[in-house]
Design an enzyme around this catalytic site. Structure first.
Site, PDB file in Angstrom:
ATOM      1  N   SER A 137      -1.429   0.287   5.047  1.00 16.71           N
ATOM      2  CA  SER A 137      -0.164  -0.261   5.537  1.00 16.71           C
ATOM      3  C   SER A 137       0.377   0.707   6.573  1.00 16.71           C
ATOM      4  O   SER A 137      -0.018   1.888   6.605  1.00 16.71           O
ATOM      5  CB  SER A 137       0.824  -0.367   4.371  1.00 16.71           C
ATOM      6  N   TYR A 150       5.197   2.881  -3.274  1.00 13.12           N
ATOM      7  CA  TYR A 150       4.297   2.222  -2.323  1.00 13.12           C
ATOM      8  C   TYR A 150       3.868   3.197  -1.218  1.00 13.12           C
ATOM      9  O   TYR A 150       2.680   3.285  -0.879  1.00 13.12           O
ATOM     10  CB  TYR A 150       5.022   1.003  -1.743  1.00 13.12           C
TER      11      TYR A 150
END
Ligand code: NAD
Length: 255
Positions: A137, A150
């Site tokens: 990401s 995350y």
């Protein structure tokens, strides 16, 4: 490059029942690969495998909770292409972040890729060819507030991918991350309410004021665009591309 350049190759895609994982499974199958579709949600994994033609066309579904090391032991190990896409999100300030949620996110997004690598690398080394594609990401390279678990997990995945690249190189195995900004999937749709609450704004303003605020390109990425990059990493012209991150981030990292 023939259209079925992956015929004879076996792929395993985690999180293959939805979003980016599903798009990767579709793209790899279209290029001729046998695809193992792995997901916590067995119904969606089965639906994707069915849509790809089922067992007769080499598409098989597996229900597995990747936070359970025992479940990983049941998955196939004769795999040429590993796509680590399964993931989840939790948005909360550090001071309120539930520790068990933090641990679960590390288990699914870092420990499971590590355990899967331990499982499939011996086959790839034996075949002198392998492709590891980690769906990281922009948060593997940059941080955002309220996403401690995350961001920590994706930075960990980026590191794991680089080590895989170094150890795999003598055996023809490459490992790369694809590091997108916001992609139009259920994972993003599900966090709009939580982002609105955390930032104290209305859900309608989350897209422009939070999700796309740092992206130069002001639209969500489509899962098929991420899958096309994954497929390219498995193709014949990327043998020297390893230990890298492809930032499909609409210019976020340039900002
Ligand atoms: P998604 O929610 O559509 O798909 C994620 C899949 O992972 C789901 O099918 C879910 O069932 C599965 N999963 C979750 N926990 C699991 C577990 N314990 N065991 C097995 N499977 C499990 O989300 P997506 O957007 O397609 O996300 C895929 C990957 O892409 C994730 O790693 C995510 O972090 C990454 N990513 C997404 C975006 C985005 O904007 N959507 C951006 C960058 C990176």
């Amino acid at each position: 490059m023939t259209s079925e350049f992956l015929r004879g190759r076996v792929a395993l895609v985690t999180g293959g029942g939805s979003g980016i994982g599903r798009a990767c499974a579709v793209a790899l199958a279209a290029a001729g690969a046998t695809v193992h579709v792995v997901d916590l949600d067995g119904g969606s994994a089965a639906a994707v495998a069915r849509a790809l033609g089922g067992r007769a066309r080499g598409a098989l579904a597996h229900t597995a909770d990747l936070s359970d090391p025992g479940a990983i032991e049941t998955l196939p190990d004769a795999v040429d292409i590993l796509v680590n896409s399964a993931g989840l999100q939790h948005v909360a300030p550090l001071t309120e972040f539930p520790p068990e949620r933090f641990t679960l996110i590390q288990q699914v997004m870092v420990t499971a890729p590590f355990l899967l690598l331990r499982r499939v690398l011996p086959h790839m080394y034996g075949a002198r060819w392998g492709r590891v594609v980690n769906i990281s990401s922009v948060h593997g390279l940059r941080a955002s507030a309220f996403k401690s678990a995350y961001v920590a997990a994706k930075h960990g995945l980026e590191g794991l991918s680089k080590v895989t690249a170094l150890e795999g190189a003598p055996y023809g195995v490459t490992s790369n991350c694809i590091s997108p900004g916001y992609v139009r999937t259920p994972l993003v749709e599900a966090q709009i309410e939580a982002q609105a609450a955390a930032h104290g704004i209305s859900p309608g303003d989350v897209l422009s004021e939070v999700l796309l605020a740092r992206s130069a390109i002001k639209r969500l990425i489509e899962p098929e665009d991420v899958a096309a990059a994954a497929l390219w990493l498995c193709g014949p012209h990327t043998g020297h591309l390893t230990g890298a991150s492809l930032p499909l981030d609409g210019g976020w990292g340039a900002n």
